[in-house]
Write an enzyme that holds these catalytic residues in place. Structure first.
Site, mmCIF file in Angstrom:
data_model
loop_
_atom_site.group_PDB
_atom_site.id
_atom_site.type_symbol
_atom_site.label_atom_id
_atom_site.label_comp_id
_atom_site.label_asym_id
_atom_site.label_seq_id
_atom_site.Cartn_x
_atom_site.Cartn_y
_atom_site.Cartn_z
ATOM 1 N N ASN A 10 0.857 -1.190 0.000
ATOM 2 C CA ASN A 10 0.000 0.000 0.000
ATOM 3 C C ASN A 10 0.893 1.239 0.000
ATOM 4 O OD1 ASN A 10 -1.868 1.985 0.463
ATOM 5 N ND2 ASN A 10 -2.434 1.291 2.538
ATOM 6 N N LYS A 12 0.033 4.257 -0.233
ATOM 7 C CA LYS A 12 -0.613 5.419 0.404
ATOM 8 C C LYS A 12 -0.404 6.672 -0.462
ATOM 9 C CE LYS A 12 -0.177 3.101 4.791
ATOM 10 N NZ LYS A 12 -0.051 3.191 6.240
ATOM 11 N N HIS A 96 -9.532 1.062 5.399
ATOM 12 C CA HIS A 96 -8.215 1.256 6.033
ATOM 13 C C HIS A 96 -8.396 2.215 7.212
ATOM 14 C CE1 HIS A 96 -4.092 2.451 6.707
ATOM 15 N NE2 HIS A 96 -3.742 1.356 6.043
ATOM 16 N N GLU A 98 -6.743 4.605 8.159
ATOM 17 C CA GLU A 98 -6.515 6.016 7.823
ATOM 18 C C GLU A 98 -7.742 6.618 7.145
ATOM 19 O OE1 GLU A 98 -2.803 5.395 5.760
ATOM 20 O OE2 GLU A 98 -1.860 4.879 7.672
ATOM 21 N N GLU A 166 -5.159 -5.117 10.902
ATOM 22 C CA GLU A 166 -4.142 -4.071 11.023
ATOM 23 C C GLU A 166 -4.377 -3.290 12.310
ATOM 24 O OE1 GLU A 166 -2.219 -2.966 7.048
ATOM 25 O OE2 GLU A 166 -3.896 -1.620 7.381
ATOM 26 N N GLY A 172 2.738 2.088 10.800
ATOM 27 C CA GLY A 172 3.702 3.166 10.599
ATOM 28 C C GLY A 172 4.445 3.566 11.868
ATOM 29 N N SER A 212 3.621 -2.249 10.358
ATOM 30 C CA SER A 212 5.082 -2.292 10.532
ATOM 31 C C SER A 212 5.698 -3.641 10.171
ATOM 32 C CB SER A 212 5.465 -1.879 11.961
ATOM 33 O OG SER A 212 5.081 -0.531 12.183
#
Ligand code: PGA
Length: 250
Positions: A10, A12, A96, A98, A166, A172, A212
């Site tokens: 991904n 992003k 996701h 985010e 996730e 991240g 990560s």
């Protein structure tokens, strides 16, 4: 027989230009050559077309990072599943964290999955808790996100959905979930699915882990975590690292 692992990169909101995107795609093809895993990369929408041309003769497939809840029409800024299908996109990441952080709800996720399935795209639905608490309430969060799917999609559809666990605290941040965390969540997700579907159907749902994932932790997470592959963020922006993660699943 176990299905080939699936690794999705991904990207992003990266990289900075179309040229850099095509270069990264080219490097990814080269670095992943000779691997047996199923691989997909998810560039930003604006690069999909050029990246699609670049990867067309490789084994790497394309994923989109989101899709509209709507089929077509007056929805400024949206991208429809049929438009993605037209670009020969295979997967679409939905829900996701985010995007959920920007207001996406379980009900939006369901509508997006519906659009994806109608257009023969494989939805990769992200689930995961913000933080872990000692009482285990985070399991309730994940169960709720999965039950939003099982309430609507039946046996035929659920088998076409990939679920990516996730944990938000691991995305991240460099704080990867432990192998035990991942294994427990794999068993938990299957237990939620087997409350609705028979074991064979539940077991056929592909699960990924994301958060990560790096070359140094991919092997053990894959071997002992029990998931069917990875959703990789940061490390997918470096073709060598991404390929090392892919190879760690073999
Ligand atoms: P990360 O991102 O690998 O950079 O933690 C994972 C993701 O958000 O899919």
């Amino acid at each position: 027989m176990k299905k080939a692992p699936l690794i999705i990169g991904n990207w992003k909101l990266n990289p900075v230009s179309q040229k850099a995107a095509v270069t990264l795609a080219q490097a990814t093809i080269k670095a992943c050559r000779g691997t047996n895993a199923s691989i997909a990369i998810a560039p930003p929408f604006v690069y999909l077309s050029d990246v699609s041309k670049k990867i067309s003769r490789s084994k790497i497939l394309l994923a989109a990072q989101d899709v509209s809840t709507e089929p077509l029409g007056a929805f400024t800024g949206e991208i429809a599943a049929s438009q993605l299908r037209d670009l020969k996109i295979s997967y679409v990441i939905i829900g996701h964290s985010e995007r959920r952080a920007r207001g996406e709800t379980d009900s939006d996720v369901v509508q997006k999955v519906t659009q994806a399935l109608k257009n023969k795209l494989t939805p990769v639905v992200c689930v995961g808790e913000k933080e872990r608490d000692a009482k285990g309430d985070f399991y309730t969060t994940v169960a709720k996100q999965i039950k939003a799917l099982t309430a609507v999609f039946g046996t035929t559809d659920i088998k076409k959905i990939v679920i990516a666990y996730e944990p938000i605290w691991a995305i991240g941040t460099g704080k990867t979930a432990t192998v035990e965390d991942v294994k427990e969540m794999q068993l938990f997700i299957y237990s939620v699915l087997t409350k609705v579907f028979d074991r064979k159907v539940a077991n056929s749902v592909k699960l990924l882990y994301g958060g990560s994932v790096k070359p140094h932790n991919a092997k053990v997470l894959h071997a002992d975590g029990g998931m069917g592959g990875f959703l990789v963020g940061g490390a997918s922006l470096n073709a060598t690292d991404f390929a090392a993660i892919v190879k760690a699943t073999e």
